[in-house]
Scaffold this motif. Structure first.
Motif, mmCIF file in Angstrom:
data_model
loop_
_atom_site.group_PDB
_atom_site.id
_atom_site.type_symbol
_atom_site.label_atom_id
_atom_site.label_comp_id
_atom_site.label_asym_id
_atom_site.label_seq_id
_atom_site.Cartn_x
_atom_site.Cartn_y
_atom_site.Cartn_z
ATOM 1 N N GLN A 1 0.797 -1.226 0.000
ATOM 2 C CA GLN A 1 0.000 0.000 0.000
ATOM 3 C C GLN A 1 0.841 1.294 0.000
ATOM 4 O OE1 GLN A 1 -3.628 0.688 -0.278
ATOM 5 N NE2 GLN A 1 -2.439 2.521 -0.782
ATOM 6 N N TRP B 1 2.640 1.938 -3.313
ATOM 7 C CA TRP B 1 1.653 2.112 -4.399
ATOM 8 C C TRP B 1 0.982 3.483 -4.306
ATOM 9 C CZ3 TRP B 1 0.442 1.176 -9.025
ATOM 10 C CH2 TRP B 1 -0.852 1.199 -9.502
ATOM 11 N N ARG C 1 -0.125 5.159 -12.829
ATOM 12 C CA ARG C 1 -1.330 4.347 -12.588
ATOM 13 C C ARG C 1 -2.262 4.423 -13.787
ATOM 14 N NH1 ARG C 1 -1.043 7.192 -7.545
ATOM 15 N NH2 ARG C 1 -3.060 8.203 -7.912
ATOM 16 N N VAL D 1 -7.353 1.251 -8.579
ATOM 17 C CA VAL D 1 -6.008 1.461 -9.136
ATOM 18 C C VAL D 1 -5.770 2.953 -9.369
ATOM 19 C CG1 VAL D 1 -4.572 1.087 -11.203
ATOM 20 C CG2 VAL D 1 -5.825 -0.835 -10.194
ATOM 21 N N THR E 1 -4.521 -0.543 -2.794
ATOM 22 C CA THR E 1 -4.261 -1.956 -3.063
ATOM 23 C C THR E 1 -5.548 -2.734 -2.793
ATOM 24 O OG1 THR E 1 -3.485 -2.372 -0.817
ATOM 25 C CG2 THR E 1 -1.818 -1.758 -2.460
ATOM 26 N N VAL F 1 -0.432 -5.341 -5.428
ATOM 27 C CA VAL F 1 -1.483 -4.313 -5.541
ATOM 28 C C VAL F 1 -2.850 -4.977 -5.701
ATOM 29 C CG1 VAL F 1 -2.360 -2.385 -6.915
ATOM 30 C CG2 VAL F 1 0.084 -2.544 -6.390
#
Ligand code: NAP
Length: 482
Positions: free
Chosen positions: A59, A62, A70, A169, A174, A203
């Motif tokens: 997490q 990301w 992304r 996303v 995630t 993810v």
């Protein structure tokens, strides 16, 4: 060992970026033939725990990725899904029955959520203002909510996944993902494509299995999940809401419908029949948006009923992969039993079968498109999602009666309204208690629109500009002015 008769379609668990075999498997059946299509990982609470750990580990990094990164992952995934349209469509037809042409339509619809949210990823914006006394700056930014639990139903195996994964996303969340047990293969293919498109390890973590309660409860009680996004029945939605309350989790619920379809005295009947064919028969009637109750004005009831019955009787029922099939099988034996029992109940209370009213063949779960009239309002189907190709027609004498009947339900997902009078269209849509109203159309679903219901049909919206909001938190910085 998990195994598949569908070459190239994964069948394992996907945790922390790795495909794994589970300790056990279960069989996925083709509802048109009853034959086993694949043995798929039967995940456990222990697998679910590892999936959540992977989501938690991923997490922080990301959330820090650039929005453009992304966005481009989603864009690549969109292109890969579209490139593999026929493969996806075939898998969906095989695992849940919808005709191949409709399955191709779902690929276009489902892929579009990936493209839509690839565009939204770079448009997340905040706000800057000043306090009333002028002393402080208020800086508001948007941050991902954190690890999300995604649970989806079988009726739109691709689109229900992309409608959640796309915004998660884009927002930088995630995920742990459990698709319906009947349709894991589409979800696993989608998982593989997202990985191929560059989604970093951890993810998205996908756990299939027969014991939904064990898997999902593990996630809901983990204390790590910050949000649950669920599409499915109202009963299961309520269980998840209770679990979410324990850890005060953000919740999006897309639950059951019981859509009214109102045909006013001044409606264009041919157009209303066209709309009814879509609203009733898309996905064999196995849609939360399916028209479940037809309220037709007395002066046009005969014409509407005859034309609808003629169109429905002409449809070919069969294996979704066969040429010319318009109506595939229902998803499983339980789905077929439910439809048969609802029709039996209505007929025993006085309903008349205009066309259909029976299953087709001995093998597979086929039911003939059915029109019923004289359906009493105490028939079970008046208050139950039929989830099959059955259109009950209730005759009404005026608009007030139609609206009162339409609103007499705990569901409030979608309603359909046919009239050629623009003032009446506004007036009646204002009075309809539903999150979505189709005015002279039998189709409301679109990735650019906020999909969702009121009352017991759910909480929150998917798609449209608000779709990403469900996966974002506000963060406010108070900064004194120098
Ligand atoms: P469901 O039985 O509620 O199942 C939905 C998902 O929840 C499946 O993945 C299922 O797993 C899982 N599940 C079942 N019991 C659970 C539990 N105790 N705890 C956690 N998860 C659990 O619904 P369905 O029969 O698949 O789908 C049909 C329903 O979905 C209809 O009511 C329809 O109206 C609704 N739906 C709503 C929308 C919308 O957007 N509003 C869209 C599509 C469908 P298993 O498959 O392993 O049981």
């Amino acid at each position: 060992m998990s195994a598949s008769t569908l070459p190239g379609v994964p069948t394992g668990l996907f945790i922390g970026g790795q495909w794994e075999d589970a300790h056990a498997t279960y069989d996925v059946e083709n509802p048109a033939t009853g034959r086993v299509l694949a043995s798929v990982a039967d995940g456990t609470a222990g697998d679910a725990r590892r999936a959540m750990d992977a989501a938690v580990d991923a997490q922080t990094s990301w959330a820090q990725t650039a929005p453009r990164e992304r966005s481009e992952i989603l864009r690549r995934a969109y292109e890969l899904v579209v490139e593999r349209t026929d493969e996806f469509a075939r898998v969906m037809t095989l695992e849940m029955g919808k005709p191949f042409a409709e399955a191709r339509g779902e690929v276009a619809y489902g892929a579009e959520f990936l493209r839509w949210f690839s565009e939204e990823a770079v448009r997340i914006s905040g706000d800057t203002t000043t306090t009333g006394d002028g002393r402080n700056r208020i800086i508001v930014s948007r941050v991902p909510v954190g690890p999300c639990v995604l649970v989806t139903p079988w009726n739109f195996p691709l689109a229900m996944g992309t409608r959640k994964i796309g915004p998660a996303v884009a927002a930088g969340c995630t995920m742990v993902f459990k698709p319906a047990h009947q349709t894991p293969l589409t979800a696993l293919l989608l998982t593989e494509i997202l990985s191929e498109a560059g989604l970093p390890d951890g993810v998205l973590n996908t756990v299939t299995g027969m014991d939904a309660s064990a898997i999902v409860t593990e996630w809901m009680e983990s204390g790590h999940a910050r949000k649950v996004s669920f599409t499915g029945s109202t009963n299961v939605g309520k269980i998840l809401l209770k679990q979410a309350a324990e850890n005060v989790m953000r919740s999006s619920m897309e639950l059951g419908g019981n859509a009214p379809f109102i045909v006013c005295a001044d409606a264009d009947i041919d157009k209303a029949v066209d709309g009814a064919m879509i609203a009733k028969l898309r996905n064999m009637g196995e849609a939360c948006t399916a028209a479940n109750r037809f309220y037709v004005h007395r002066t046009v009831a005969q014409e509407f009923t005859t034309k609808l019955a003629d169109r429905m009787a002409a449809l070919t029922v069969g294996d979704g992969l066969a040429d010319g099939t318009a109506i595939g099988p229902l998803v499983d034996a339980a789905g077929l039993d439910k439809v048969e029992s609802l029709v039996r109940d209505a007929v025993s209370k006085g309903a008349r079968v205009v066309t259909g009213g029976e299953r087709v063949g001995e093998r597979g779960y086929f039911y003939r498109p059915t029109v019923l009239t004289d359906v009493p309002t105490d028939a079970q189907m008046a208050s139950t999602e039929i989830f099959g190709p059955v259109a009950p027609i209730y005759v009404v004498d005026d608009d007030d009666a139609a609206i009162t009947a339409a609103n007499d339900t705990e569901a409030g997902l979608v309603a359909y309204l046919y009239t050629q009078d623009i003032d009446r269209a506004w007036r009646l849509s204002d009075r309809i208690e539903a999150g979505m109203v189709g005015v002279n159309t039998g189709l409301v679903s679109n990735p650019a629109a906020p999909f969702g219901g009121i009352k017991e049909s759910g909480l929150g919206r998917e798609g449209g500009r608000v779709g990403i909001e469900e996966f974002l938190e506000y963060k406010y910085l108070a900064i004194p002015k120098g």
